[in-house]
Design an enzyme around this catalytic site. Sequence first.
Site, PDB file in Angstrom:
ATOM      1  N   ASP A 245       0.814  -1.222   0.000  1.00 17.27           N
ATOM      2  CA  ASP A 245       0.000   0.000   0.000  1.00 17.27           C
ATOM      3  C   ASP A 245       0.842   1.264   0.000  1.00 17.27           C
ATOM      4  O   ASP A 245       0.399   2.319  -0.447  1.00 17.27           O
ATOM      5  CB  ASP A 245      -0.937   0.007   1.210  1.00 17.27           C
ATOM      6  CG  ASP A 245      -1.994  -1.058   1.041  1.00 17.27           C
ATOM      7  OD1 ASP A 245      -1.719  -2.221   1.388  1.00 17.27           O
ATOM      8  OD2 ASP A 245      -3.066  -0.734   0.509  1.00 17.27           O
ATOM      9  N   ASN A 255       1.846  -3.028   4.211  1.00 16.94           N
ATOM     10  CA  ASN A 255       0.879  -3.885   3.511  1.00 16.94           C
ATOM     11  C   ASN A 255      -0.104  -4.418   4.539  1.00 16.94           C
ATOM     12  O   ASN A 255      -0.002  -4.133   5.741  1.00 16.94           O
ATOM     13  CB  ASN A 255       1.596  -5.019   2.766  1.00 16.94           C
ATOM     14  CG  ASN A 255       0.670  -5.740   1.798  1.00 16.94           C
ATOM     15  OD1 ASN A 255      -0.080  -5.111   1.047  1.00 16.94           O
ATOM     16  ND2 ASN A 255       0.665  -7.067   1.809  1.00 16.94           N
TER      17      ASN A 255
END
Length: 354
Positions: A245, A255
Amino acid sequence: MEQLTTGQQAVQTLKWLDGRLQMIDQRVLPARFEYLSFSSASEVAEGIRTMVVRGAPAIGCAAAYGIALEALALRQLNREAFAAGMERGFAVLAASRPTAVNLFWALARMRGVWQVGLHLSLTEIAASLLHEAHEIAAEDVRINRAMGVYGAALLADGARVLTHCNAGALATAGHGTALGVIRSAVEAGKQISVIADETRPFLQGARLTAWEMVQEKIPVTLITDNMSGYLMSRGEIDAVVVGTDRVAANGDVANKIGTYMVSVLAQRHGIPFYVACPLSTIDLTIPDGAAIPIEERSPEEVTGFRDCQWAAPGVAVRNPAFDVTPAELVTALITEKGVVMRPNRQSIAALFPI
Ligand code: MRU
């Protein structure tokens, strides 16, 4: 609401139809495959917040379409009212979820198109914003394909690959990042099998990754989140591939919650830990992982699932949606520009020549 059967091959997470954005409702998969329709920035923001759409690149694409929808809706107003409405659209989208930097990357790109077109009519500005949203989505698929080619070369024929969360077609405009690497390896003729952990509490692994793989007949085995160490200790996992992310300037990787745990286990067992990472997910303004904003979601996601709540009422709950894997545990970042082994500040900066 459009209904499709789950037998379809191509997963098109977002599509533009009759002047509206259609997105697969990922909250109800795999029981139902349905598109919901969105016609304003605030509707799209609500879709992102409630996880109709999720996954960093898909969130970025959705936000871009949200801005285009807002411009199309406001283009009959005077310039002042248009600008005020657009600023509200940018603000509501920016507030929808905090961790995936692709959201802010896409909003900045859309703002750039608006600013460059200030001399145009409002109708022309709206058209150029819609064109840019289409371009962001098309580019995402091209990038995923490029990462797929680089990443596939890292996987041996016969590899058993653990992935966490869903970094597939559903998390992008198509093909996927981590699952894109697996898809590309399969397309290259390799026998790859996937181990999907279920990814509590939202169950992206069990509901979404397993579904994508079953759809395409790529062998997949579902495990609960606490089983990966056991499988690694028995030599049943050859590689880990996950998405991300946000990657900080030093290579720390945010993440889905649980990724850090998997990375520590992978190191313990000498298993390569790969992160599929489009450049739009790297945030050079963040020095290291400690500065990455981590979303906390509602306690009900932890105390139960949907209508079934199993924990004692009143119990205190933590629900961080993401964690940070330190760069030193990352074997390689797989980007559209190539593979960055053992990422660090220098090798990441080199991806962005001035
Ligand atoms: O909360 P989610 O489902 O949006 O989290 C998604 C992830 O953590 C993915 O691994 C990440 O966004 C990469 S998707 C290509």
